[in-house]
Structure formats: C-alpha cells, structure tokens
Write a protein that holds these residues in place. Structure first.
Motif, PDB file in Angstrom:
ATOM      1  N   GLU A  20       0.827  -1.215   0.000  1.00  0.00           N
ATOM      2  CA  GLU A  20       0.000   0.000   0.000  1.00  0.00           C
ATOM      3  C   GLU A  20       0.860   1.264   0.000  1.00  0.00           C
ATOM      4  N   GLU A  26       0.710   4.056  -3.147  1.00  0.00           N
ATOM      5  CA  GLU A  26       0.569   5.511  -3.044  1.00  0.00           C
ATOM      6  C   GLU A  26       1.627   6.213  -3.898  1.00  0.00           C
ATOM      7  N   ARG A  33       1.121   8.460  -7.401  1.00  0.00           N
ATOM      8  CA  ARG A  33       1.617   9.837  -7.488  1.00  0.00           C
ATOM      9  C   ARG A  33       2.445  10.058  -8.748  1.00  0.00           C
TER      10      ARG A  33
END
Length: 212
Positions: free
Chosen positions: A60, A64, A68
């Motif tokens: 996780e 992220e 991005r």
C-alpha cells in the motif's frame, strides 16, 4: 483500492524499460518516491519473509507512490493480494498459480507477467493466452535466487516476442551494455538500485542508458 484501466496498464507496460524489484525496508515510502522520480516504470515488492498482512501494508505504501508518479505497481506471486490491493500487475513464476486460475481471481484488467529461464519457457510465455509480458534470465547468478543456474545472455539473444519482455538477473550499470547488445531493451533490476548509496540517482542512470 481500484486499479487502473487495463488498456492504460498495458500501454504503460509497453512503454516501460526499467522494472525494479525491492525488498521491504524501513524507508520504503521515501525510497519508492526517489526511484520512481529517477525513472523506474514498474515497482514490485519481493520479500518472502513477510506475512500477508505485512506484505499488504508495504504494498500500500508502494501503491501511493506509483499513483503519485503515474507508474505501475506489481505484486509477486500472490493473486489474492494483487486483487485485494488493486495492483496493476501480477507476476507469476513457473511454479506459481496457472494463468487461467490467476485470471479468475484478478479479472481481465490487471496485467500478468511470467518468469522464464530457458528457451522453451520463453517461447511458451511469448504465446501463452492471458500473459502480457515476461522476463528472461537470470543473465548472471544472483543471490535473490540462490541455486538457480543462470542461462546467461544466450537466452536474451534467443528471445523473440511482440510482447514486452525484460532481461533479469544480476544486471548492473557495468554490464548493462552487454545486456543491450544481446538484444534487450527492458531490464529488471534489484541490488544495483536497492543497494545504491543514492537509489534515485542509480535509477536515473539506468533510465538514461536504456534510452540510448
């Protein structure tokens, strides 16, 4: 978390040249940001020491970062975890779930990759239904796969496919030119980036060399 559209995943995969496998590490979030900014196109957590809960937590963090940077998140071996985290890519070894069973778990959007270690496996992966890319190697013996013989650059030279494929195994900046000369335009890297004093700079150097 929802995954990307399958067409976008496959387009990014076709454009990818630098694929990184990394173990879990205390600075994983910062490390991921640095290497993705440096040019890594696909990042995969490969850490056999983790239980599922720990693996999901680490993935996780990578998810992220890949979101991005607009890059791809890969999960190694575990179709259930890939499905749970909404990964972009599931990578399967020769002894992992058969591709049709993996597809039943993850659906059709997620890309699937295969590891290949000889010409027969490479040829099979190049035409196997449901497979989107494959890796050939190891090019050199590597401690990430102890005891596995390295087919070397002969396998890279023999690889032919319209699908994206990556050379893997012991590749670093010193021998990258040999890998390219053997016919590879995409590589999987581990220690040459994960053990680098400046991982982001190492990733950038790989990306520059691969673009030449």
């Amino acid at each position: 978390m929802p995954g990307l559209d399958g067409n976008l995943i496959r387009q990014r995969l076709a454009d990818a040249t630098l694929y990184l496998c990394t173990p879990n590490r205390p600075d994983l979030a910062e490390f991921a940001d640095a290497v993705l900014a440096g040019g890594v196109d696909v990042v995969q957590l490969r850490d056999k020491s983790l239980e599922a809960k720990q693996e999901i937590a680490a993935i996780e963090l990578l998810a992220e970062a890949t979101e991005r940077h607009g890059k791809l998140l890969a999960v190694n071996d575990r179709a259930d975890i890939a499905h749970a985290v909404g990964a972009d890519v599931l990578h399967l070894g020769q002894d992992d779930l058969p591709v049709p069973l993996a597809r039943r778990i993850i659906g059709d959007e997620m890309a699937i990759g295969r590891s290949t270690h000889d010409v027969d496996q490479m040829t099979a992966a190049a035409g196997e239904p449901g497979v989107d890319y494959f890796c050939t190697g190891p090019c050199w013996p590597t401690p990430t796969k102890p005891g596995r013989p390295a087919p070397g650059l002969d396998l890279v030279r023999a690889t032919r496919s319209d699908r994206p494929w990556f050379a893997i195994g012991g590749i670093d900046l010193a021998n990258l030119s040999e890998v390219k000369a053997a016919g590879a335009t995409r590589v999987v890297v581990v220690r040459a980036i994960t053990d680098a004093e400046d991982p982001g700079a190492a990733a950038k150097s790989f990306k520059v060399e691969l673009s030449r």
